[in-house]
Design a protein around this motif. Structure first.
Motif, PDB file in Angstrom:
ATOM      1  N   ASN A  48       0.852  -1.188   0.000  1.00  0.00           N
ATOM      2  CA  ASN A  48       0.000   0.000   0.000  1.00  0.00           C
ATOM      3  C   ASN A  48       0.891   1.243   0.000  1.00  0.00           C
ATOM      4  O   ASN A  48       0.834   2.078   0.892  1.00  0.00           O
ATOM      5  N   ALA A  49       1.719   1.329  -1.039  1.00  0.00           N
ATOM      6  CA  ALA A  49       2.743   2.362  -1.089  1.00  0.00           C
ATOM      7  C   ALA A  49       2.441   3.437  -2.123  1.00  0.00           C
ATOM      8  O   ALA A  49       1.741   3.195  -3.112  1.00  0.00           O
ATOM      9  N   VAL A  50       2.959   4.648  -1.879  1.00  0.00           N
ATOM     10  CA  VAL A  50       2.945   5.715  -2.882  1.00  0.00           C
ATOM     11  C   VAL A  50       4.075   5.419  -3.867  1.00  0.00           C
ATOM     12  O   VAL A  50       5.214   5.191  -3.456  1.00  0.00           O
ATOM     13  N   THR A  51       3.775   5.421  -5.140  1.00  0.00           N
ATOM     14  CA  THR A  51       4.770   4.977  -6.126  1.00  0.00           C
ATOM     15  C   THR A  51       5.105   6.013  -7.194  1.00  0.00           C
ATOM     16  O   THR A  51       5.880   5.733  -8.099  1.00  0.00           O
ATOM     17  N   SER A  52       4.534   7.212  -7.112  1.00  0.00           N
ATOM     18  CA  SER A  52       4.853   8.237  -8.115  1.00  0.00           C
ATOM     19  C   SER A  52       4.726   9.620  -7.491  1.00  0.00           C
ATOM     20  O   SER A  52       4.012   9.821  -6.497  1.00  0.00           O
ATOM     21  N   GLU A  53       5.431  10.590  -8.072  1.00  0.00           N
ATOM     22  CA  GLU A  53       5.318  11.957  -7.573  1.00  0.00           C
ATOM     23  C   GLU A  53       3.907  12.508  -7.782  1.00  0.00           C
ATOM     24  O   GLU A  53       3.405  13.275  -6.958  1.00  0.00           O
TER      25      GLU A  53
END
Length: 198
Positions: free
Chosen positions: A9-14
């Motif tokens: 459940n990660a943020v993967t882009s700016e």
């Protein structure tokens, strides 16, 4: 507790990051400069403590605290500074990292002040006798120095230091409650199979 899979459940882009945190104000973006101006020079000269971050070619990181007398870090000009490598435990983690990856970050602190000065740049391990002699402490020059070509320099807001109350002695814990550095050191040795004498 079992290890957590952070990537699930990660943020993967700016783009996704900006949707969550928003965009910084123009003044926050434009406070960065690529030189050491007079104000930054004065800050560095008054700082007795800074942190040096580095990483090796594989990206493994290290942050090392560096304490010295104020103005121990020598500003050569508005684009370069030199850090003396004082005698220590001879691990030289930062220096070894710099040999394979010159990118470093510096964080300068002044006791009692909430703001910190951040500098990013490219480092070189130097052994120039003339420069090192200018960094002498009690008449003894360091064996090596870390020369930094400054690429980015800016002041950082005081929120972290104010929120942590790090300079407020009333908030400091009782020394009797502090973790023992010797116990931590000995535990690490035991984890690594070193048998200690009783």
């Amino acid at each position: 507790m079992e290890p957590i899979n952070f990537s699930a459940n990660a943020v993967t882009s700016e783009e996704e990051l900006r949707e969550i945190v928003g965009t910084p104000h123009e003044h926050v973006i434009k406070k960065n400069v690529s030189l050491i101006d007079d104000q930054c020079k004065r800050f560095i000269e008054m700082s007795p403590l800074f942190f040096l971050s580095s990483s090796n070619a594989e990206g493994k990181c290290d942050v090392s605290p560096k304490g010295d007398f104020p103005s121990g870090v020598h500003v050569l000009n508005n684009k370069q500074l030199v850090i003396p490598d004082r005698p220590g435990n001879k691990r030289v983690d930062s220096i070894i990292n710099i040999l394979s990856n010159p990118h470093v970050g510096l964080l300068f602190l002044i006791p009692g002040l909430g703001e910190v000065l951040r500098i990013n740049g490219r480092a070189t391990i130097i052994k120039d006798p003339e420069i090192l002699s200018s960094l002498s402490l009690k008449g003894k020059p360091p064996l090596l120095g870390i020369g930094v070509d400054v690429e980015e320099c800016f002041i950082h807001c005081p929120r972290a230091l104010y929120q942590s109350k790090v300079w407020n002695t009333d908030s400091w814990p009782d020394k009797a409650d502090l973790p023992s550095s010797l116990e931590i050191f000995h535990a690490a040795l035991r984890h690594n199979g070193v048998k200690l004498k009783k």
